[in-house]
Enzyme design. Structure first.
Site, PDB file in Angstrom:
ATOM      1  N   HIS A 372      -7.045   5.217  -0.852  1.00 56.09           N
ATOM      2  CA  HIS A 372      -6.834   4.130  -1.801  1.00 56.09           C
ATOM      3  C   HIS A 372      -6.737   4.675  -3.216  1.00 56.09           C
ATOM      4  CE1 HIS A 372      -7.235   0.207   0.342  1.00 56.09           C
ATOM      5  NE2 HIS A 372      -7.640   1.032   1.295  1.00 56.09           N
ATOM      6  N   SER A 389      -0.177  -2.186  -2.905  1.00 55.26           N
ATOM      7  CA  SER A 389      -1.164  -1.977  -3.959  1.00 55.26           C
ATOM      8  C   SER A 389      -0.636  -2.431  -5.309  1.00 55.26           C
ATOM      9  CB  SER A 389      -1.566  -0.501  -4.023  1.00 55.26           C
ATOM     10  OG  SER A 389      -2.328  -0.140  -2.889  1.00 55.26           O
ATOM     11  N   ALA A 391       1.490  -4.872  -5.899  1.00 52.74           N
ATOM     12  CA  ALA A 391       1.432  -6.333  -5.952  1.00 52.74           C
ATOM     13  C   ALA A 391      -0.003  -6.823  -6.117  1.00 52.74           C
ATOM     14  CB  ALA A 391       2.057  -6.920  -4.697  1.00 52.74           C
TER      15      ALA A 391
END
Length: 471
Positions: A372, A389, A391
């Site tokens: 992430h 990610s 958005a």
């Protein structure tokens, strides 16, 4: 790949309102099963006598012998029981649907004429009243074709509905493949009609009933008295009627047999139930074909959405490999699970994917966490985030930070990674910018073991939100 065909999902928590004609709150549909003369019998070319649904509970078939008592019990249904039901429904102004065994109808010209004169629907109940569980598909299909032919010959009309009752696993698909039936009723799995993909077409299914059914007079632990039958029908009606009042109108099926409820000691229970429902507003008592016509008009089949359980491996991984950030191995493993219709939704597929995430090693889960990006970090500034990610961070305004806010996020990101060894992860769609900053500050103080669990839960939440967008 292991695919599970049974559908436990159905309409789910929010079934549609049936929107019955005239705003009816419930459709109560009566079925008269006409089987007398179509049951197992040496006279019919069968190997043994009938043993099912008679006054002789637990009867055994007699191979190679006629069973005079059994035949006589079935004869009662044709000779007396049918006419008692005919008078009752005619007087009540109700037109039931007949599930007519074709060979039985051929032996009952007076009864068929009476059904037609009264405007009853005569649907097909198969060629013979026998069990098809051991028939191969070819033999069952041949009997089905002959049932349609003979039914048309006897009644003058091809049947529009089908219910075999004593089915094989092939029955519904075979009936759908004929393209002959407006509806099929060989299921007991819902309180509403529904569309099933079967036999290469969208087939309307109108489920039947084995509980609101007089057959329980002829089964162990069934109804022993008319009052039990009446009470059960009344309670079922009351429950479904209440749901209709609340805006979720349902259907109630009542299954009847001439030789069972046609007995004088039982028919009064049916009479009381008919009188009972007439005391309510908004009760529709249609034939089954009228339900089919209504459903086709008001609830026509629509394009089916994503069906993950039907996808080939490459398509499955391509579509869902990014649900967990840069971790397609989760989708690859989920593909090997026992997927079925229950997984063709955001909630269902999420369950399959998170099972693979939860059962992974700590190192593998840590790999998902470290995949992430930082919130509002360098990758975001360089526009190198995944589309998902990008958005998500944009939805919380993280793409429009002031210089001071950007520096604050940068400092928090560095401190968090330094302490815990993985990025701060939060489902940003659940929060605004201020809420994210508060959570960031609070979670920075957690022990790493606690924060690892929290981060994993947030990863699962992000996956769910991504799936909801897709579905």
């Amino acid at each position: 790949m292991n695919r599970y065909p049974r559908d436990f999902r159905g309409y789910g928590a929010n079934p549609p309102d049936a929107a019955w004609p005239g705003g009816a709150r419930i459709a109560v549909q009566f079925v008269v099963n006409y089987e007398e003369g179509g049951e197992n019998c040496l006279l019919h070319g069968d190997a043994a006598s009938e043993a099912f649904l008679s006054e002789i509970v637990g009867a055994a078939a007699w191979p190679g012998q006629r069973h005079w008592n059994m035949e006589s019990i079935y004869d009662y249904g044709a000779r007396a029981g049918f006419w008692r039901l005919h008078r009752l429904f005619t007087q009540a102004g109700i037109k039931p649907t007949v599930y007519g065994v074709a060979s039985a109808l051929a032996r009952a010209p007076d009864q068929v004429e009476a059904m037609q004169d009264a405007g009853w629907e005569i649907a097909s109940h198969g060629l013979k009243w026998i069990d098809y569980k051991d028939h191969d598909a070819q033999a069952e299909s041949a009997d089905m074709a002959e049932a349609i032919r003979l039914h048309t010959e006897v009644t003058g009309h091809a049947p529009k509905g089908w219910y075999c009752g004593r089915t094989s696993v092939n029955t519904v698909a075979l009936a759908a493949e004929t393209g002959a039936f407006d509806y099929i009723s060989d299921t007991y799995d819902d309180d509403l009609p529904y569309w099933m993909e079967a036999g290469g077409r969208e087939q309307l299914i109108i489920p039947y009933t084995l509980d609101c059914n007089d057959m329980r007079f002829a089964t162990p632990q069934g109804f022993n008295a008319g009052d039990q039958f009446f009470n059960y029908l009344r309670d079922t009606f009351d429950a479904l009627y209440a749901e209709g009042v609340e805006g979720a109108a349902k259907m109630m099926s009542v299954g009847l047999h001439c030789r069972l409820v046609g007995r004088p000691g039982r028919v009064q229970a049916l009479r009381r139930f008919i009188d009972y429902i007439k005391g309510f507003e908004g009760v529709w008592t249609p034939r089954r074909i009228e339900i089919a016509d209504h459903w086709r008009s008001v609830h026509a089949p629509t394009a089916r959405g994503l069906r993950s359980s039907r996808m080939a491996r490459d398509e499955f991984v391509t579509r869902f490999g990014g649900i967990f950030e840069h971790s397609p191995w989760i989708a690859e493993r989920a593909f090997e699970l026992e997927l079925g219709p229950a997984h063709d939704s955001a909630a269902g597929l999420h369950n399959a994917l998170v099972r693979m995430f939860r059962s992974a090693s700590r190192a593998e889960r840590l790999g998902v966490l470290t995949a992430h990006p930082d919130l509002a970090g360098k990758l975001a500034a360089a526009k190198r985030l995944t589309a998902e990610s990008t958005a998500e961070q944009s939805s919380a305004g993280l793409d429009a930070l002031t210089d001071a806010e950007r520096q604050q996020f940068s400092d928090l990101n560095a401190a968090y990674v330094a302490k815990h060894g993985f990025p701060f992860i939060i489902a940003v769609k659940d929060h605004d910018k201020a809420g994210i900053l508060r959570a960031f500050t609070q979670r920075l103080e957690n022990e790493t073991a606690v924060e690892f669990i929290t981060a994993c839960k947030q990863v699962e939440r992000i996956a769910r939100l991504r799936l909801e967008d897709m579905f």
